[in-house]
Design a protein around this motif. Structure first.
Motif, PDB file in Angstrom:
ATOM      1  N   GLU A   1       0.834  -1.209   0.000  1.00 51.47           N
ATOM      2  CA  GLU A   1       0.000   0.000   0.000  1.00 51.47           C
ATOM      3  C   GLU A   1       0.869   1.259   0.000  1.00 51.47           C
ATOM      4  OE1 GLU A   1      -3.622   0.300   2.395  1.00 51.47           O
ATOM      5  OE2 GLU A   1      -3.329  -1.802   2.959  1.00 51.47           O
ATOM      6  N   LYS A   2       2.025   1.182   0.649  1.00 54.56           N
ATOM      7  CA  LYS A   2       2.932   2.335   0.662  1.00 54.56           C
ATOM      8  C   LYS A   2       3.395   2.650  -0.755  1.00 54.56           C
ATOM      9  CE  LYS A   2       7.231   4.087   2.668  1.00 54.56           C
ATOM     10  NZ  LYS A   2       8.384   3.808   3.568  1.00 54.56           N
ATOM     11  N   THR A   3       3.710   1.613  -1.518  1.00 56.77           N
ATOM     12  CA  THR A   3       4.126   1.810  -2.910  1.00 56.77           C
ATOM     13  C   THR A   3       2.995   2.408  -3.730  1.00 56.77           C
ATOM     14  OG1 THR A   3       5.668  -0.049  -2.770  1.00 56.77           O
ATOM     15  CG2 THR A   3       5.030   0.660  -4.972  1.00 56.77           C
ATOM     16  N   VAL A   4       1.771   1.939  -3.467  1.00 59.27           N
ATOM     17  CA  VAL A   4       0.600   2.482  -4.161  1.00 59.27           C
ATOM     18  C   VAL A   4       0.474   3.975  -3.879  1.00 59.27           C
ATOM     19  CG1 VAL A   4      -1.924   2.478  -4.308  1.00 59.27           C
ATOM     20  CG2 VAL A   4      -0.683   0.316  -4.213  1.00 59.27           C
ATOM     21  N   LYS A   5       0.622   4.343  -2.611  1.00 59.80           N
ATOM     22  CA  LYS A   5       0.523   5.751  -2.227  1.00 59.80           C
ATOM     23  C   LYS A   5       1.568   6.593  -2.950  1.00 59.80           C
ATOM     24  CE  LYS A   5      -1.473   4.950   2.374  1.00 59.80           C
ATOM     25  NZ  LYS A   5      -1.227   5.044   3.831  1.00 59.80           N
ATOM     26  N   ASN A   6       2.772   6.047  -3.071  1.00 62.69           N
ATOM     27  CA  ASN A   6       3.838   6.775  -3.767  1.00 62.69           C
ATOM     28  C   ASN A   6       3.489   6.966  -5.240  1.00 62.69           C
ATOM     29  OD1 ASN A   6       5.423   6.974  -1.464  1.00 62.69           O
ATOM     30  ND2 ASN A   6       6.563   5.094  -1.895  1.00 62.69           N
ATOM     31  N   HIS A   7       2.978   5.911  -5.859  1.00 62.59           N
ATOM     32  CA  HIS A   7       2.586   6.003  -7.265  1.00 62.59           C
ATOM     33  C   HIS A   7       1.481   7.044  -7.453  1.00 62.59           C
ATOM     34  CE1 HIS A   7       5.118   2.938  -8.840  1.00 62.59           C
ATOM     35  NE2 HIS A   7       4.514   1.918  -8.253  1.00 62.59           N
ATOM     36  N   ILE A   8       0.499   7.022  -6.558  1.00 64.16           N
ATOM     37  CA  ILE A   8      -0.623   7.959  -6.664  1.00 64.16           C
ATOM     38  C   ILE A   8      -0.140   9.394  -6.492  1.00 64.16           C
ATOM     39  CG2 ILE A   8      -2.765   8.741  -5.544  1.00 64.16           C
ATOM     40  CD1 ILE A   8      -3.406   5.801  -5.013  1.00 64.16           C
ATOM     41  N   SER A   9       0.790   9.599  -5.563  1.00 67.95           N
ATOM     42  CA  SER A   9       1.353  10.931  -5.357  1.00 67.95           C
ATOM     43  C   SER A   9       2.037  11.423  -6.631  1.00 67.95           C
ATOM     44  CB  SER A   9       2.356  10.895  -4.199  1.00 67.95           C
ATOM     45  OG  SER A   9       2.957  12.162  -4.020  1.00 67.95           O
ATOM     46  N   ASN A  10       2.777  10.527  -7.283  1.00 62.27           N
ATOM     47  CA  ASN A  10       3.461  10.887  -8.533  1.00 62.27           C
ATOM     48  C   ASN A  10       2.461  11.166  -9.652  1.00 62.27           C
ATOM     49  OD1 ASN A  10       6.015  10.607  -7.412  1.00 62.27           O
ATOM     50  ND2 ASN A  10       6.186   8.450  -7.967  1.00 62.27           N
ATOM     51  N   ILE A  11       1.396  10.372  -9.695  1.00 65.86           N
ATOM     52  CA  ILE A  11       0.359  10.556 -10.718  1.00 65.86           C
ATOM     53  C   ILE A  11      -0.290  11.928 -10.564  1.00 65.86           C
ATOM     54  CG2 ILE A  11      -1.935   9.788 -11.473  1.00 65.86           C
ATOM     55  CD1 ILE A  11      -0.976   6.912 -10.757  1.00 65.86           C
ATOM     56  N   PHE A  12      -0.662  12.270  -9.329  1.00 65.75           N
ATOM     57  CA  PHE A  12      -1.291  13.567  -9.072  1.00 65.75           C
ATOM     58  C   PHE A  12      -0.381  14.707  -9.534  1.00 65.75           C
ATOM     59  CE2 PHE A  12      -4.143  12.183  -5.245  1.00 65.75           C
ATOM     60  CZ  PHE A  12      -4.860  11.365  -6.103  1.00 65.75           C
TER      61      PHE A  12
END
Length: 216
Positions: free
Chosen positions: A183-194
């Motif tokens: 989930e931490k990796t997902v959060k990082n990806h989402i932050s980059n996407i935003f």
């Protein structure tokens, strides 16, 4: 007089019974079936061909969103009103993007739901009045970047995968399970996407995905 045939899909028996009681007080409406989960809703809809489906979002086996996706991708035309507790514009915009004809909150007056059923049956779209402002605001936000088709080129292949799943309505835990990452990796990806898409939340990201045909 032909009655409007309604299928109710909700995982709470008391809710289904209450809705049935209210609706069948109307001379022009009859409840033809009740489904307790998304899978039942799909099977009953295909078998009974109701005029209007009332679909809850949070249900077991298949969620309401999953059931809507299946029905809207079939060859039959199913008219669906989302009946939910969710006041978030994310769900409103998501279900409209999926092709739903109506959106009504469960705490609405019974007259609102009855109006919605009659309107949708008559080939109109019905959004509960106090939710229309949310829809307008979201549309205005979308227009700020809907013509910028180059932004997605900056996303990595993994970020595009995550964006597709955001557009499917998945939460971080579901995305992590689907992609076999934390989930931490997902959060990082989402932050980059935003950051790359210049959006502020999941709703804007999902709308971008729909507008630019970035779908699963």
């Amino acid at each position: 007089m032909n009655k409007i045939k309604v299928l109710i899909a909700d995982d709470h028996a008391m809710v289904r019974q209450g809705l049935k009681t209210i609706l069948e007080l109307e001379d022009d409406i009859c409840v033809v079936a009740e489904a307790s989960n998304g899978n039942e809703a799909v099977e009953m809809a295909k078998a009974l061909k109701p005029d209007v489906l009332l679909m809850d979002i949070n249900m077991p086996v298949l969620s309401g969103l999953q059931a809507i996706k299946i029905l809207k991708e079939s060859s039959e035309r199913y008219k669906i009103i989302v009946l939910t507790l969710h006041q978030d514009r994310e769900y409103l915009f998501k279900t409209l993007q999926m092709g739903c004809e109506g959106y009504v909150l469960k705490d609405a007056e019974s007259s609102v739901l009855i109006d919605a059923i009659r309107s949708v049956y008559g080939d109109q779209t019905f959004i509960q009045p106090n939710m229309t402002n949310e829809l307008v605001r979201e549309f205005q936000r979308v227009t700020l970047y809907e013509n910028d088709k180059s932004l997605s080129n900056n996303l990595t292949s993994r970020e595009i995968e995550v964006l597709k799943l955001i557009a499917e309505g998945m939460i971080n835990k579901e995305i992590a399970k689907n992609l076999y990452i934390s989930e931490k990796t997902v959060k990082n990806h989402i932050s980059n996407i935003f950051k790359k898409l210049d959006v502020n939340d999941r709703t804007q990201a999902a709308i971008y995905a729909f507008k630019h045909n970035i779908k699963v």
